[in-house]
Design an enzyme around this catalytic site. Structure first.
Site, PDB file in Angstrom:
ATOM      1  N   ARG A 110      14.703   0.180  -1.149  1.00 55.15           N
ATOM      2  CA  ARG A 110      14.111   1.832  -0.896  1.00 55.15           C
ATOM      3  C   ARG A 110      15.033   2.701  -0.903  1.00 55.15           C
ATOM      4  NH1 ARG A 110      10.953   0.726   5.208  1.00 55.15           N
ATOM      5  NH2 ARG A 110      10.359   3.207   4.493  1.00 55.15           N
ATOM      6  N   HIS A 128      14.155  -2.270  13.349  1.00 58.16           N
ATOM      7  CA  HIS A 128      14.354  -0.509  13.821  1.00 58.16           C
ATOM      8  C   HIS A 128      14.215  -0.536  15.328  1.00 58.16           C
ATOM      9  CE1 HIS A 128      13.027   0.584   9.206  1.00 58.16           C
ATOM     10  NE2 HIS A 128      14.469   0.501   9.670  1.00 58.16           N
ATOM     11  N   ALA A 172       3.989  -5.872   6.674  1.00 59.91           N
ATOM     12  CA  ALA A 172       5.089  -5.499   5.840  1.00 59.91           C
ATOM     13  C   ALA A 172       6.192  -5.434   6.991  1.00 59.91           C
ATOM     14  CB  ALA A 172       5.177  -4.167   5.068  1.00 59.91           C
ATOM     15  N   ASN A 180      12.637  -7.742   5.632  1.00 54.79           N
ATOM     16  CA  ASN A 180      12.732  -8.066   6.646  1.00 54.79           C
ATOM     17  C   ASN A 180      11.099  -9.734   7.656  1.00 54.79           C
ATOM     18  OD1 ASN A 180      10.081  -7.660   7.835  1.00 54.79           O
ATOM     19  ND2 ASN A 180      10.514  -5.560   7.534  1.00 54.79           N
ATOM     20  N   CYS A 191       5.116   4.091  12.388  1.00 55.18           N
ATOM     21  CA  CYS A 191       5.849   3.319  11.603  1.00 55.18           C
ATOM     22  C   CYS A 191       5.241   4.443  10.270  1.00 55.18           C
ATOM     23  CB  CYS A 191       5.747   1.673  10.932  1.00 55.18           C
ATOM     24  SG  CYS A 191       7.423   0.919  12.239  1.00 55.18           S
TER      25      CYS A 191
END
Length: 295
Positions: free
Chosen positions: A111, A189, A279, A43, A285
């Site tokens: 991931r 997200h 990150a 990202n 999160c």
């Protein structure tokens, strides 16, 4: 009892013998940042931060968040697994409601190794685990947030989650899914730019969405219920908020936004989470909301 439904649209429905979990007032799943690192770039936030996060500082910041959450909620822990430095962001593990978890199907291969570890944890904890097809990316609570009154599920799609995954969410809980299209890669997200709050209001950053999505939000929330976040606060992940009753826990934000929340009757708890912003994550999160646990 827990069961995994194979990734076929025809048999995704919740089985009649799904387990019922012991309810808890509010419970969150967290993962200690023992193995946290920015080990790859998936990202925009990670760019320029490869191996640039201090594990010591990250551990201190995570502990401050853990302390803030445990003051007003239960916390259960999952241990991190080698090779999965992003497991600390448990919101992406899946989406849970009433003892049923729809497990994430991660978009990026970096991931995807987390899936087996979270699947095992949820099985052992007594949840019913449902899966979506691997060719249909879905990234859990990061991209799906239940309305406070339970009337609908706000579901993001775009950078990480495909809109086609929404049918599985609708079938799992027999709920209306309200799609929101994310168009800014910085807000990859839904929980980075949209937060339904427990007083019936919503915090959001409009430029993260297309027009149809903004119209959908505004049709649901009256003008006096909309808290429009500035770009400066959005980039601090102000919408990445943990809200429990009248308490909101979030990264450092502007005095103006904190003041707005206080005027609405919220107790605002700011926790510095700079190491996790490297990150692309912050308070929300780092937690996943659960119904409870069987033990």
């Amino acid at each position: 009892m827990s069961t995994t439904i194979s990734p076929s649209p025809g048999n995704f429905a919740l089985p009649l013998y799904a387990s019922k979990l012991v309810p808890a007032p509010v419970t969150f799943l967290m993962c200690p940042p023992k193995l946290y690192d920015v080990s790859y770039v998936i990202n925009p936030w990670m760019a320029g931060h490869l191996h640039d996060s201090s594990q010591v500082v990250a551990a201190e910041q995570w502990q401050h968040l853990h302390n803030a959450v445990t003051e007003i909620a239960e916390v259960v822990l999952v241990e991190p697994e080698p090779g999965s430095p992003d497991m600390v962001f448990t919101a992406n593990a899946g989406l849970e409601r009433e003892g049923v978890v729809v497990l994430s199907s991660f978009s990026h291969k970096e991931r995807q190794g987390e899936e087996q570890h979270f699947r095992r944890w949820f099985h052992q904890a007594g949840y019913t685990v449902l899966s979506v097809p691997h060719e249909t990316p879905f990234e859990g609570e990061g991209d799906a947030l239940f309305a406070v009154d339970g009337s609908r599920l706000w579901a993001g799609y775009g950078p990480r989650t495909l809109q086609s995954s929404h049918r599985y969410l609708s079938e799992a809980w027999k709920i209306e899914v309200a799609p929101l299209h994310l168009v800014d890669p910085r807000f990859y997200h839904l929980d980075t730019c949209f937060a339904p709050l427990e007083d019936g209001s919503v915090m959001y950053y409009p430029p993260a969405f297309d027009k149809a999505s903004i119209d959908r939000i505004e049709a649901c929330y009256a003008e006096d219920k909309r808290i429009i976040v500035t770009e400066a606060d959005a980039l601090r992940f102000a919408c990445n908020v943990i809200n429990i009753n009248r308490t909101v826990i979030l990264n450092e934000v502007s005095r103006e936004l904190s003041g707005q929340l206080k005027l609405r009757g919220f107790r605002v708890v700011e926790v510095v989470l700079s190491e996790f912003l490297k990150a692309g994550g912050a308070a929300k999160c780092l937690v996943m909301r659960l119904s409870g646990a069987t033990h």
